[in-house]
Design a protein around this motif. Structure first.
Motif, short mmCIF file in Angstrom:
data_model
loop_
_atom_site.label_atom_id
_atom_site.label_comp_id
_atom_site.label_asym_id
_atom_site.label_seq_id
_atom_site.Cartn_x
_atom_site.Cartn_y
_atom_site.Cartn_z
N GLU A 1 -69.07 47.88 4.50
CA GLU A 1 -67.74 47.44 4.07
C GLU A 1 -67.41 47.86 2.65
OE1 GLU A 1 -69.21 44.43 7.14
OE2 GLU A 1 -70.05 45.55 5.43
N GLN B 1 -64.11 50.20 3.25
CA GLN B 1 -62.82 49.52 3.29
C GLN B 1 -61.89 50.03 2.19
OE1 GLN B 1 -64.35 45.56 5.63
NE2 GLN B 1 -63.70 45.27 3.52
N TRP C 1 -72.47 37.12 6.82
CA TRP C 1 -71.48 38.20 6.85
C TRP C 1 -72.13 39.55 7.10
CZ3 TRP C 1 -68.50 35.96 2.12
CH2 TRP C 1 -67.57 35.01 2.57
N ASN D 1 -67.83 40.73 10.88
CA ASN D 1 -67.27 41.74 9.98
C ASN D 1 -66.23 41.13 9.05
OD1 ASN D 1 -65.23 41.27 11.78
ND2 ASN D 1 -64.96 43.40 12.41
N LEU D 2 -66.18 39.80 9.00
CA LEU D 2 -65.28 39.10 8.09
C LEU D 2 -66.02 38.81 6.79
CD1 LEU D 2 -62.51 37.59 7.78
CD2 LEU D 2 -63.73 35.54 8.55
N SER E 1 -65.47 37.65 2.24
CA SER E 1 -64.74 37.46 0.99
C SER E 1 -65.45 38.26 -0.09
CB SER E 1 -64.68 35.98 0.60
OG SER E 1 -63.75 35.28 1.38
N ARG F 1 -60.83 46.08 -0.50
CA ARG F 1 -60.31 45.03 0.38
C ARG F 1 -61.43 44.18 0.96
NH1 ARG F 1 -59.30 47.46 5.37
NH2 ARG F 1 -60.97 46.18 6.27
N ALA F 2 -61.22 42.86 0.96
CA ALA F 2 -62.03 41.92 1.74
C ALA F 2 -61.10 41.26 2.76
CB ALA F 2 -62.69 40.88 0.85
N ASP F 3 -61.67 40.72 3.83
CA ASP F 3 -60.86 40.40 5.01
C ASP F 3 -60.55 38.92 5.20
OD1 ASP F 3 -60.73 43.09 5.83
OD2 ASP F 3 -62.68 42.94 6.77
N ASN G 1 -54.78 40.63 2.08
CA ASN G 1 -55.91 41.53 1.85
C ASN G 1 -55.48 42.90 1.37
OD1 ASN G 1 -57.73 39.58 2.75
ND2 ASN G 1 -57.51 40.20 4.87
#
Length: 262
Positions: free
Chosen positions: A15, A19, A45, A50-51, A53, A72-74, A80
């Motif tokens: 990520e 991302q 996580w 895949n979620l 912060s 970006r975090a989701d 986001n």
């Protein structure tokens, strides 16, 4: 990517590399509905979803950062990544299973530190105000706007929302600026906010208002615990005039009692 030096770096891959980039204009706080440490949150996580912060914060104040704040975090839905490239920094915080508890003192301190850093860091310069809309730069909580919270849950919970308004956010402002509170146009605090009561009372008494008898210990807890709401002149007045402190204590205690009765 910006990494907060006060957090343990536990970088999530892929990520962190894959991302999209964001330009952070907001900071949004969350409750995890789990009493996990920052390390346990990373493991979840990393291995189970895949979620994510940007930050995770345990009850004991253990703080980890998983993704640089310019990636970006989701955790915030439409906050986001917006079409203009702006986005939000997110902080997940340990809570009970129903997210009904308040943040611990250790959590409050770390939230204040991260918030002050998010304002001061040139990559963010997040303004010291509560977000006035879903797209408005500033500070907020997950349930504040439907665009951030399409599932309609109460995160971070009513107790923590109240705590954010009256303790955490004023603490961020004080830590970031070393002054009192932001201008009225910058942050929507309630009329019952303890800071305003304390400051207004001090000002009245400094102008010669009547002094009353009360408990000095209460002012130590209710006002001295929030010293950044007072100017240097006001603090000096309290230090040299115990009767003044006693009068403030009675007024602040009465205001607190009225709030608790509602």
């Amino acid at each position: 990517m910006a990494w907060y030096p006060g957090a343990t770096r536990m970088e999530l891959q892929p990520e962190s590399d894959d991302q999209a980039a964001i330009r952070p204009t907001q900071l949004i706080v969350h409750s995890l509905a789990a009493s996990w440490t920052a390390e346990r949150t990373y493991e979840y996580w990393h291995d189970s979803t895949n979620l994510e912060s940007h930050f995770g914060l345990g009850y004991a104040g253990d703080l980890a950062q998983y993704i640089g704040t310019q990636t970006r975090a989701d955790a915030n839905a439409s906050a986001n990544l917006r079409p203009d490239g702006t986005g939000a920094i997110s902080i997940e915080t340990a809570s009970n299973l129903h997210a009904t508890d308040e943040w611990t003192d250790e959590q409050v301190e770390k939230l204040i530190r991260v918030g002050a850093w998010a304002h001061q860091h040139p990559a963010h310069a997040i303004p010291l105000r509560l977000c006035r809309s879903a797209d408005d730069p500033g500070f907020g909580w997950h349930a504040q706007y439907n665009a951030w919270n399409p599932n309609g849950h109460a995160c971070p919970g009513p107790a923590r929302i109240a705590q954010f308004k009256t303790v955490v956010f004023p603490g961020i402002v004080a830590r970031a600026t070393g002054t009192t509170t932001p201008e009225e146009d910058d942050v929507a605090l309630t009329d019952a906010d303890i800071d305003k009561v304390a400051v207004a009372t001090v000002n009245k008494l400094l102008k010669g208002g009547a002094l009353e008898t009360s408990d000095v210990e209460r002012i130590a807890k209710a006002v001295a615990a929030r010293p950044a709401t007072l100017t240097d002149a006001q603090v000096q007045a309290l230090a040299t005039n115990p009767a003044l402190a006693e009068a403030i204590a009675e007024k602040v205690a009465a205001k607190l009692a009225a709030r608790l009765a509602n």
